[in-house]
Scaffold this active site. Structure first.
Site, PDB file in Angstrom:
ATOM      1  N   LYS A 194       0.730  -1.280   0.090  1.00 41.00           N
ATOM      2  CA  LYS A 194      -0.048  -0.118  -0.183  1.00 41.00           C
ATOM      3  C   LYS A 194       1.093   1.391   0.041  1.00 41.00           C
ATOM      4  O   LYS A 194       1.606   1.585   0.935  1.00 41.00           O
ATOM      5  CB  LYS A 194      -0.897   0.101   1.284  1.00 41.00           C
ATOM      6  CG  LYS A 194      -2.074   1.176   1.080  1.00 41.00           C
ATOM      7  CD  LYS A 194      -2.593   1.746   2.366  1.00 41.00           C
ATOM      8  CE  LYS A 194      -1.707   2.693   2.798  1.00 41.00           C
ATOM      9  NZ  LYS A 194      -1.801   3.920   2.191  1.00 41.00           N
ATOM     10  N   GLU A 270       9.866   1.457  11.022  1.00 41.70           N
ATOM     11  CA  GLU A 270      10.650   2.483  10.700  1.00 41.70           C
ATOM     12  C   GLU A 270      10.002   3.909  10.991  1.00 41.70           C
ATOM     13  O   GLU A 270       9.365   4.104  10.142  1.00 41.70           O
ATOM     14  CB  GLU A 270      11.617   2.348   9.698  1.00 41.70           C
ATOM     15  CG  GLU A 270      12.875   3.377   9.623  1.00 41.70           C
ATOM     16  CD  GLU A 270      12.888   4.554   9.131  1.00 41.70           C
ATOM     17  OE1 GLU A 270      12.702   5.316   9.578  1.00 41.70           O
ATOM     18  OE2 GLU A 270      12.742   4.452   7.799  1.00 41.70           O
ATOM     19  N   CYS A 304      12.998  11.199   7.128  1.00 37.13           N
ATOM     20  CA  CYS A 304      12.892  10.497   8.639  1.00 37.13           C
ATOM     21  C   CYS A 304      14.223  10.702   9.345  1.00 37.13           C
ATOM     22  O   CYS A 304      14.247  11.098  10.527  1.00 37.13           O
ATOM     23  CB  CYS A 304      12.573   9.382   8.630  1.00 37.13           C
ATOM     24  SG  CYS A 304      13.588   8.146   7.904  1.00 37.13           S
ATOM     25  N   GLU A 402       9.298  16.074  15.385  1.00 31.50           N
ATOM     26  CA  GLU A 402       9.571  16.084  14.264  1.00 31.50           C
ATOM     27  C   GLU A 402       8.967  17.138  13.354  1.00 31.50           C
ATOM     28  O   GLU A 402       7.555  16.966  13.131  1.00 31.50           O
ATOM     29  CB  GLU A 402       9.323  14.624  13.700  1.00 31.50           C
ATOM     30  CG  GLU A 402      10.153  14.534  12.263  1.00 31.50           C
ATOM     31  CD  GLU A 402       9.676  12.775  11.617  1.00 31.50           C
ATOM     32  OE1 GLU A 402      10.811  12.223  11.121  1.00 31.50           O
ATOM     33  OE2 GLU A 402       8.810  12.197  12.512  1.00 31.50           O
TER      34      GLU A 402
END
Length: 498
Positions: A194, A270, A304, A402
């Protein structure tokens, strides 16, 4: 094929105008509409224009895809091929990716706003390399014999798990799909992929190329859709043996919950990062500044492991701030199809709003060195200037959370102990960088920093040969390297008495 690195702005524009988009679900070797008939718009964030209407996959489509993957696994059309046979198919797929680099690069650039030159020189070639590397590794992994002694033969075999559900993010659509697919397929699993709803187009084309390479129908299924329907259905499906995910920490926690609510499938995550970059006075400051700028402004900061926290020794703080401001000025956003552009747009208008909200918070809690403004290009205001804050407090929001955008916070430290304390003062642990000529300091800090990868005198060091992943709320499990095969396989003991 002409070298995409040499294409002009006009070349890329002409190729973009001639593109054909694959916009249906790929299930059991065929492109089919979503069972509901629904579609959603795939929008170019750099222009605001709709590229195509994509099939809106939901729970029924996920179920069809999982059944197809299960049938393909159980009948052995892929899982029982020899390692050499699987290797040949994957090598052909790597070659097809290389032959279609301009198209694949354009799909990612148009879908999520990244500079097409980066996609054509880094992302797409990297995907071909990763498929080739994992293919070459297939027949280099040996089973084991336990030293039982006597009239016993205990074989420890590495076997595929079955059906893998893979959910990948929008920041590196082709690359992240490859990181999951290459080892999963190499081990003989079937996969339901997906892609992120913001960037489904390269994944669908990759699925088509895999069929062209000889991957049997049903072994790779691609279902575009949204997290709340297709993603949740995949996470909860009772016939998925393992779920692998790259994305936000919040969504990663949802997949852990989905597994507990269903069949206790393995979940490998992750997730987020807030990576520190430590610079000491003995470092090569020009090179450190060059790479620090790359570490936060590459891919618009939508990485990331982006080095979003620059920790600088107090004796060189103002010098480094000046260097970083100069480099930010040279990295202004531009048209993603212009090879001269260093940065593109944010992935969509909503994400640009979120980044600007962080910048507003930074203005209230720190000193704005440069940037901080939204930019309108080609009718889209999804572009944001490279932004640097200094004098940031440890509890500032831009230091703690973040951002996933081109926003750098600079802090100062007095000594190594304080630098380590500041670097580790985060819920994340994905990556860290250290700049020093002192090898003893480098090795000591590498031991003390809580991060999955510590890069010394560079940032974001990465190779197919080394594992990538994090600690703490950056997730667990590793992509890349021979260790990536661990999460796509199980150890089976076969014990024979004779």
């Amino acid at each position: 094929m002409s070298d995409p690195a040499l294409f002009s702005h006009a070349d890329w524009q002409a190729r973009a105008a001639a593109l054909t988009f694959r916009n249906l679900c790929l299930i059991d070797g065929a492109f089919v509409p979503a069972a509901s008939g629904k579609r959603f718009a795939s929008v170019n964030p750099a222009t605001g224009q709709v590229l195509t209407e994509v099939a809106h996959g939901g729970a029924e489509d996920i179920d069809r895809a999982v059944r197809s993957a299960r049938n393909a696994f159980d009948d052995g059309r892929w899982s029982r091929q020899t390692p050499g046979q699987r290797k040949e198919v994957m090598l052909r797929l790597a070659a097809l990716i290389r032959a279609n680099i301009p198209e694949l690069a354009l799909l990612d650039s148009l879908d999520m706003g990244k500079p097409v030159k980066d996609a054509a020189t880094v992302d797409a070639p990297g995907s071909a390399h990763f498929f080739q590397w994992h293919a070459e590794a297939i027949d280099k992994i040996y089973d084991e014999i336990a030293p039982t002694g006597g009239r016993d033969l205990a074989m420890i075999r590495r076997v595929p798990l079955g059906v893998i559900g893979a959910v990948v993010p929008w920041n590196f659509p082709l690359d992240m799909a490859t990181w999951k697919l290459a080892p999963a397929l190499a081990m003989g699993n079937s996969v339901v992929l997906k892609p992120a709803e913001q960037s489904p187009l390269s994944a669908l084309r990759l699925g088509e190329l895999a069929l062209e390479a000889g991957l049997p129908p049903g072994v790779l299924n691609v279902v575009p859709g949204f997290g709340e329907d297709a993603g949740r259905a995949l996470g909860r499906h009772p016939d998925v043996d393992c779920l692998v995910f790259t994305g936000s920490t919040a969504v990663g926690k949802l997949f852990q919950r989905y597994a507990g609510e269903s069949n206790m499938k393995q979940v490998w995550l992750e997730t987020g990062g807030k990576s520190p970059n430590l610079i000491f006075p003995d470092a090569d400051l020009d090179k450190a500044a060059d790479m620090a700028a790359f570490g936060i402004f590459f891919n618009q900061g939508e990485v990331c492991s982006a080095n979003s926290r620059l920790l600088v020794h107090e004796s060189i703080a103002e010098e480094m701030i000046d260097r970083m401001a100069t480099r930010a000025a040279a990295a202004q956003p531009g048209d993603p199809l212009d090879p001269a552009s260093r940065m593109g747009s944010m992935v969509d208008h909503r994400h640009a709003d979120q980044v600007m909200n962080f910048i507003a918070s930074g203005r209230a809690q720190a000193r704005l060195v440069c940037g901080g403004e939204r930019v309108t290009l080609n009718g889209s205001d999804a572009f944001i200037q490279p932004t640097i804050f200094a004098d940031t407090a440890p509890d500032a929001r831009i230091v703690r959370e973040e951002i996933f955008g081109p926003v750098l916070s600079i802090q100062t430290f007095k000594d190594e102990d304080q630098a380590v304390t500041m670097a580790n003062d985060t819920v994340y642990g994905l990556a860290a960088s250290v700049w020093t000529r002192d090898i003893s300091r480098a090795l000591s800090l590498a031991d003390r920093l809580n991060a999955g990868t510590v890069s010394v005198n560079t940032v974001d060091a990465l190779s197919a040969m080394t594992p990538f992943g994090g600690m703490k709320q950056s997730g667990f499990g590793r992509d890349l390297s021979l260790h990536s095969f661990d999460k796509y396989s199980a150890l089976k003991t076969v014990w024979i008495k004779y």
